[in-house]
Design a protein around this motif. Sequence first.
Motif, short mmCIF file in Angstrom:
data_model
loop_
_atom_site.label_atom_id
_atom_site.label_comp_id
_atom_site.label_asym_id
_atom_site.label_seq_id
_atom_site.Cartn_x
_atom_site.Cartn_y
_atom_site.Cartn_z
N VAL A 32 0.87 -1.18 0.00
CA VAL A 32 0.00 0.00 0.00
C VAL A 32 0.91 1.23 0.00
O VAL A 32 1.75 1.39 0.89
N LEU A 49 -7.93 1.24 6.66
CA LEU A 49 -7.87 1.03 5.22
C LEU A 49 -9.26 0.74 4.65
O LEU A 49 -9.65 1.25 3.60
N PHE A 94 -5.91 -7.82 -1.52
CA PHE A 94 -6.22 -6.61 -0.75
C PHE A 94 -7.61 -6.71 -0.12
O PHE A 94 -7.78 -6.43 1.07
N TYR A 142 -3.14 0.28 -3.73
CA TYR A 142 -2.54 -1.03 -3.44
C TYR A 142 -1.85 -1.52 -4.72
O TYR A 142 -2.45 -1.53 -5.80
#
Length: 262
Positions: A32, A49, A94, A142
């Motif tokens: 990230v 996040l 992710f 990401y």
Amino acid sequence: VDFGGSDAPLSASTTPCNGCYQIPWALTATGVSWNVPGIRKLSLTGTILADIYLGKITNWDDHRITSINKGQHFPNLAITPIHRADGSGDSYAFTDYLSSANSTFRSQVGRATKPAFPSGPGAQGNGGMVTVLQQTSGGIAYIAVAYLIAHKMAAAAIENQARHYEVPNLRNIANAASVGHEASNGEIHIVNPPKRAKIAYPISTFTYCILQPTDPLGNGALLKQFVQYALGAGQAFGPALDFVPLPKNIKASDEAAANRIG
């Protein structure tokens, strides 16, 4: 085709591949990165996040970010969450992490190779993610760590289940893989591993080689040699790009699968 490659396992696909092998032949991570003037280091939790990508945290000076990044001055700057527009194993890893860390994200977005994020621009491929992030002040994205290395971009320290903030280096990726076990179909889940993996980087992932046991193009012998090379001598080229050499137990099962390629 002779073979395909993906950071997401076959189970993540809606397209069946009956009889396919999936061989975890590389080990790396999704990083990230960010573009915020004056901020050279960044720590983030899965919940933060998730809230950024859900559009609930919208500014870099939000107290939830500043409280875990003491000693740094975050500007009053809007956050732009950037995501992959194409199907992507990085998106799967992710969103797998965010779904594991945050129940709201799991119910509203979930884990997928092409998730429907509620906000932010999309970009094609890791190269596109790098370009859009570099052009977007306040952006966050990401990106596969090999691309972060190639473009000299920083990676955030992400909270793992041991409540440690870790970056995606070789040691931390290897620690995440140390608790992974290969299923009978070749799939290995190492995202957000249990807290006994104390220094694990929690968005680590295997990359899979996906192929038919009998190559439809008739290149079975050559394909077998190529996969065996990737599992053997080819592993030496990985560390420079943040790919960790395969654990011995995984490599042994991979080699057994490779021997069955015809």
